[in-house]
Design a protein around this motif. Structure first.
Motif, PDB file in Angstrom:
ATOM      1  N   VAL A 264       2.092  12.098  -1.733  1.00 31.90           N
ATOM      2  CA  VAL A 264       2.962  10.926  -1.746  1.00 31.90           C
ATOM      3  C   VAL A 264       2.201   9.769  -1.103  1.00 31.90           C
ATOM      4  O   VAL A 264       1.829   9.848   0.068  1.00 31.90           O
ATOM      5  CB  VAL A 264       4.271  11.176  -0.969  1.00 31.90           C
ATOM      6  N   PRO A 265       1.928   8.699  -1.830  1.00 34.00           N
ATOM      7  CA  PRO A 265       1.156   7.577  -1.247  1.00 34.00           C
ATOM      8  C   PRO A 265       1.958   6.846  -0.183  1.00 34.00           C
ATOM      9  O   PRO A 265       3.174   6.972  -0.103  1.00 34.00           O
ATOM     10  CB  PRO A 265       0.862   6.689  -2.457  1.00 34.00           C
ATOM     11  N   PRO A 266       1.279   6.023   0.640  1.00 33.38           N
ATOM     12  CA  PRO A 266       1.971   5.269   1.709  1.00 33.38           C
ATOM     13  C   PRO A 266       2.912   4.223   1.133  1.00 33.38           C
ATOM     14  O   PRO A 266       2.738   3.740   0.006  1.00 33.38           O
ATOM     15  CB  PRO A 266       0.832   4.613   2.484  1.00 33.38           C
ATOM     16  N   ARG A 267       3.924   3.873   1.928  1.00 33.41           N
ATOM     17  CA  ARG A 267       4.811   2.781   1.548  1.00 33.41           C
ATOM     18  C   ARG A 267       4.064   1.455   1.676  1.00 33.41           C
ATOM     19  O   ARG A 267       3.175   1.306   2.532  1.00 33.41           O
ATOM     20  CB  ARG A 267       6.056   2.760   2.445  1.00 33.41           C
ATOM     21  N   THR A 268       4.448   0.505   0.838  1.00 33.45           N
ATOM     22  CA  THR A 268       3.785  -0.802   0.852  1.00 33.45           C
ATOM     23  C   THR A 268       4.823  -1.910   0.871  1.00 33.45           C
ATOM     24  O   THR A 268       6.010  -1.681   0.640  1.00 33.45           O
ATOM     25  CB  THR A 268       2.878  -0.969  -0.380  1.00 33.45           C
ATOM     26  N   ARG A 269       4.345  -3.097   1.168  1.00 31.27           N
ATOM     27  CA  ARG A 269       5.188  -4.287   1.156  1.00 31.27           C
ATOM     28  C   ARG A 269       4.406  -5.402   0.475  1.00 31.27           C
ATOM     29  O   ARG A 269       3.198  -5.554   0.670  1.00 31.27           O
ATOM     30  CB  ARG A 269       5.563  -4.686   2.584  1.00 31.27           C
ATOM     31  N   THR A 270       5.109  -6.191  -0.307  1.00 34.57           N
ATOM     32  CA  THR A 270       4.451  -7.241  -1.084  1.00 34.57           C
ATOM     33  C   THR A 270       4.056  -8.416  -0.190  1.00 34.57           C
ATOM     34  O   THR A 270       4.841  -8.881   0.643  1.00 34.57           O
ATOM     35  CB  THR A 270       5.370  -7.742  -2.209  1.00 34.57           C
ATOM     36  N   MET A 271       2.845  -8.903  -0.386  1.00 33.15           N
ATOM     37  CA  MET A 271       2.339 -10.092   0.291  1.00 33.15           C
ATOM     38  C   MET A 271       2.176 -11.216  -0.731  1.00 33.15           C
ATOM     39  O   MET A 271       2.310 -10.996  -1.942  1.00 33.15           O
ATOM     40  CB  MET A 271       0.987  -9.820   0.957  1.00 33.15           C
ATOM     41  N   ALA A 272       1.883 -12.378  -0.228  1.00 35.70           N
ATOM     42  CA  ALA A 272       1.494 -13.505  -1.076  1.00 35.70           C
ATOM     43  C   ALA A 272       0.181 -14.048  -0.529  1.00 35.70           C
ATOM     44  O   ALA A 272       0.068 -14.332   0.665  1.00 35.70           O
ATOM     45  CB  ALA A 272       2.558 -14.597  -1.068  1.00 35.70           C
TER      46      ALA A 272
END
Length: 919
Positions: free
Chosen positions: A234-242
């Motif tokens: 299961v890959p790590p959780r991510t958060r969208t950047m700009a």
């Protein structure tokens, strides 16, 4: 060097005719070609010479794993076959070669790279960042790099922005991949389409399954996910950047951002962090959001505190919406399989490259020294993974606390002031500075930062400062102005080496901490500090010329400021520049203290008998002229001519005029007649001309009466309410009526502001002095201070401008230096409060008058007090010793009467009338 010069030198394409792919095919039986090497037996679970290692991902994590695996294997005399599968072309500009990050290498990562013998070349490094400036609606603060052994540098992971504007950008990842190839690592320019951990582990490349002994997953979150079968990875959780790139040009980027990364804490915006990073002619913008939808680059750049830092004109050159790792992977290792870097765990929000380095190095060490079984990775690799994971929980607490508290002005100012105080004093512990720097760059473990912050001493300091800041907030309620704390990289420019300029320097430079990165420059057309209160004693032969001039470059803290010996032509307040003969100087803080000149406007040209007393050369000219006059008088036969030569007129009965006329009397009436025997003492005449109704109008009237009696008792003629209206070669005219034959006129009757100040477009008084506020700052020019003779300050007692003296210039200089420090460090500025200095005037060699409050002294005692005060104010111990020796020698052997033959520069006889045409 172009962007492609630092990319991989060989790219092996995996097609059906490639040997690199063919030799990875599984064996079909005993008749297989000899060029195909068999995979390791399934019961061999360690790295051997015949081991085949496939690394999915050619970013820093995969490359560092390959290099360390190679190093550790060579130490065991093993030669595994290592292949990196990397589809991305890092020489490409824009998103194709980009990794979508701020591109900052911390000092700790640079140190790790040095362990591998890798140092990024100058072509890769875009900027070396010395400070990190944090902005909020309430305050700004800059933090100096706490890792003094390594710079923090900005780089491009790929080939730079999509719109390059002709700039060739060298890729950091491309350079790193080239280093791996140079050391024998194979690079295949194809993506890994899948990983199969079945009976025999293998990777799918170009539609073919290639068996191998160890599979390493090192793909970043910006790459396409690689499916893994045979394990529930299961890959790590991510958060969208700009992320965006702005083009503004090198000059604009340097002038607005300098060598500092800039972060912004904007309350209620839903942004964990937003930042600007200078990279040559470009600026990288990064925004990490909490909410949905995420904050866009356009929204972020529209905020006032961001616009204040940005150049006035810029162009969007690139942009993307990458993902940042905010969690950790599950089932990230198995027999013959391990995930590293962003594919496993990354440091929260910051410095993913360092965590990639740590996980890659530990995984390689485990594979070589312990084995490639699941339990080997569990025993020796998992602890490092969990260490990063645990540290992220501390980081989550730090960022969460900071995110909630950044809406509180009191909390922010408290936090920043504590950091500012630590920046000022670097000797003690710096928990708040390290916490801020660590949260921004990831250079320190979050756990260590948190532990330092919750120590009793740190908590006590925080509570104390929080209470003080709350009190300040209540006192200044309603003041919502932006307050700036310490901002590194400031330039302080001081004009003039007189009392105002030199004492500003003496108060400012020792108080600055080297960690504050404040450049101080003193500019003057004289390379020495002149102690003008004793200038009359040089002119009258009591002190040697050089003893009241102290070289600026000899100050004992000269290594902490820069001195520029040049002529100042103009001050441009709008451009915040000073134009000098040596070039144009920029400034953030300007101190104008050029002193004053003698006011001679009523008489126009000066002749050979008229002397002023403002410079060291003036003193030399007066002394030589008096000796020459006595030489002529000693040889003169005509009594009238001798009287004319020996008549001395001093115009101006202020503090300087009184000291000049009394010292002159001691020289011409006591010392010189002893050696010039043909001079008739009765022919010597001294006249003091004063336009006012009193001598030394600022002095206490009883002291003034005493001085008046002293002058008349010693034979000095005093003409009150009188003016010199004309000057001839042989005398002067007083009040348009009386002609006084004279051989010397010493003009000390007034001062005029420096020509440098005359051209300033600021408010001035009738005498041309600059109107300043209570902080000695020019109201319409923030950061510009005026001290000394050029500043207009009211005397609260008389409602008139205060008389410019050395005493007031010294006090003003200290206030100016303190206010510059306060502005840098975010403290409150202090107003200048005029206090009447003691009345202290020398009356020749042995006497003086002194008045302070209710104390009045006359005679020898105040003369000794005056000498002691002067000794404290004189710069340089050698000068003090020499002056004391000169005083003692003059008391024992008389004043110096040697004629040195100095000529009067610029004085021509043609300027004067031969004789009064009205007589």
């Amino acid at each position: 060097m172009s962007r492609r010069d630092l990319g991989p030198k060989i790219l092996v394409h995996a097609d059906t005719h490639s040997e690199e792919v063919a030799r990875w095919e599984p064996m079909a039986g005993p008749g297989c070609p000899s060029r195909v090497c068999p995979v390791q037996s399934l019961d061999i679970m360690k790295i051997e010479t015949s081991s085949r290692v496939a690394i999915a991902g050619g970013g820093p994590a995969g490359i560092i794993f390959a290099l360390y695996l190679q190093r550790y294997a060579l130490q065991q005399e093993l030669y595994p076959q290592i292949t990196i599968y990397q589809p991305r072309d890092f020489a490409e500009g824009g998103p194709k070669g980009c990794k979508g990050c701020a591109g900052i290498l911390s000092g700790s990562l640079l140190g790790h790279l040095e362990d591998l013998g890798l140092t990024p070349p100058e072509e890769v490094v875009q900027n070396r960042l010395t400070t990190y400036t944090i902005h909020s609606p309430h305050t700004s603060i800059s933090i100096t790099n706490t890792e003094h052994e390594h710079d923090v540098v900005s780089i491009y992971r790929g080939g730079g922005p999509r719109l390059s504007h002709g700039n060739n950008v060298a890729s950091f990842d491309g350079w790193l991949l080239a280093q791996a190839q140079d050391r024998g690592i194979t690079v295949v320019n194809q993506p890994v389409e899948g990983i199969d951990l079945g009976f025999r582990p293998g990777v799918a490349v170009a539609g073919r399954r290639l068996e191998c002994d160890l599979v390493v997953l090192a793909t970043g979150v910006a790459s396409r996910p690689v499916p893994v079968t045979g394990i529930d990875y299961v890959p790590p959780r991510t958060r969208t950047m700009a992320v965006g790139e702005l083009y503004a040009g090198v000059d604009q980027v340097e002038s607005r951002l300098g060598n500092a990364a800039h972060g912004f804490l904007i309350p209620r915006l839903g942004v964990v962090f937003g930042g600007l990073v200078p990279k040559g002619p470009f600026i990288t913008v990064t925004v990490l959001s909490l909410g949905r939808p995420p904050v866009t680059i356009e929204d972020f750049l529209s905020y006032d505190i961001v616009r204040q830092v940005l150049p006035d004109e810029y162009e969007r050159a690139c942009g993307c919406r990458p993902r940042a790792v905010v969690g950790s992977a599950r089932n990230y290792y198995a027999d013959r399989f391990v995930a590293i870097g962003d594919a496993s765990v990354s440091k929260l929000y910051q410095d993913g490259l360092t965590s990639a380095f740590l996980t890659a190095r530990q995984a390689a060490y485990t594979a070589v020294h312990h084995g490639i079984r699941r339990r080997d990775f569990a025993d020796h690799y998992r602890p490092v993974f969990r260490q990063v994971e645990s540290d992220n929980r501390w980081g989550q607490l730090l960022f969460s606390t900071n995110h909630r508290a950044k809406a509180s002005r009191t909390f922010l100012l408290t936090q920043y002031r504590l950091t500012s105080n630590e920046q000022t004093n670097t000797r003690g512990p710096q928990p708040f500075t390290r916490a801020a720097w660590g949260m921004l760059t990831g250079s320190y473990p979050y756990k260590d930062l948190m532990r330092a912050l919750i120590r009793p001493a740190s908590v006590g300091r925080f509570i104390k400062e929080l209470l003080l800041e709350s009190v300040r907030m209540n006192i200044s309620r309603g003041d919502g102005s932006h307050r700036r704390l310490y901002v590194g990289g400031r330039k302080v420019l001081i004009l003039g080496s007189g009392f105002g300029g030199t004492y500003t320097l003496r108060s400012l430079v020792p108080a600055l901490n080297r960690n504050e990165n404040v450049e101080t420059v003193l500019v003057s057309d004289e390379n020495y500090f002149l102690f003008t209160p004793l200038l009359h004693e040089v002119a009258l032969g009591r002190i040697a010329t050089r003893n009241i001039a102290f070289p600026i470059r000899s100050l004992h803290w000269r290594d902490r400021f820069r001195f520029l010996h040049t002529t100042i032509h103009k001050i441009d307040l709008d451009a915040r520049q000073v134009i000098t003969q040596a070039g144009v100087l920029d400034y953030d803080y300007l101190v104008i203290a050029p002193g004053s000149t003698t006011r001679m406007t009523a008489l126009g040209d000066r002749g050979e008998i008229v002397f002023t007393l403002k410079t060291l050369n003036d003193a030399r000219l007066i002394r030589d002229h008096i000796i020459r006059i006595f030489e002529q008088a000693n040889a003169e036969i005509c009594p009238d001519r001798q009287k004319q030569l020996l008549t001395f007129v001093v115009t101006g009965a202020g503090y300087t005029g009184i000291q000049v006329v009394t010292g002159l009397r001691d020289l011409v009436c006591s010392s010189l007649p002893k050696i010039y025997r043909n001079v008739d003492r009765n022919s010597i005449r001294i006249v003091l001309v004063e336009a006012g109704s009193r001598i030394v109008a600022e002095m206490h009237y009883k002291l003034g009466a005493y001085v008046m009696d002293y002058l008349t008792d010693t034979g000095i003629e005093v003409r009150l309410q009188s003016r010199i209206t004309r000057i001839w070669k042989t005398g002067v005219e007083v009040d348009n009526s009386e002609y006084i034959p004279a051989g010397t006129v010493i003009w000390v009757s007034g001062v005029a502001v420096s020509p440098l100040v005359v051209g300033l477009d600021v408010a001035k008084d009738s005498m041309g002095r600059v109107m300043v506020n209570e902080h000695l700052e020019v109201p319409d020019a923030p950061g510009v201070y005026v001290a000394g003779d050029c500043a207009h300050i009211h005397n609260p007692e008389s409602s008139r401008p205060i008389t410019p003296t050395a005493h007031t210039a010294v006090r003003q200089a200290r206030i100016v230096a303190g206010n510059i420090l306060a502005d840098i460090r975010g403290m409150n500025k202090k107003p200048y409060r005029y206090t009447r200095p003691p009345d202290l005037v020398s009356l020749g060699t042995y006497e003086a008058v002194f008045h302070w409050r209710f104390l009045r002294l006359y005679g020898m005692l105040p003369r000794l007090i005056l000498m002691v005060i002067y000794l404290f104010l004189i710069t340089g111990t050698p000068n003090r010793i020499r002056i004391v020796i000169d005083w003692l020698l003059s008391l024992s052997f008389g004043r110096d009467t040697a004629f040195l033959g100095q000529k009067q520069a610029g004085k021509e006889e043609g300027h004067m009338l031969e004789s009064p045409d009205i007589y």
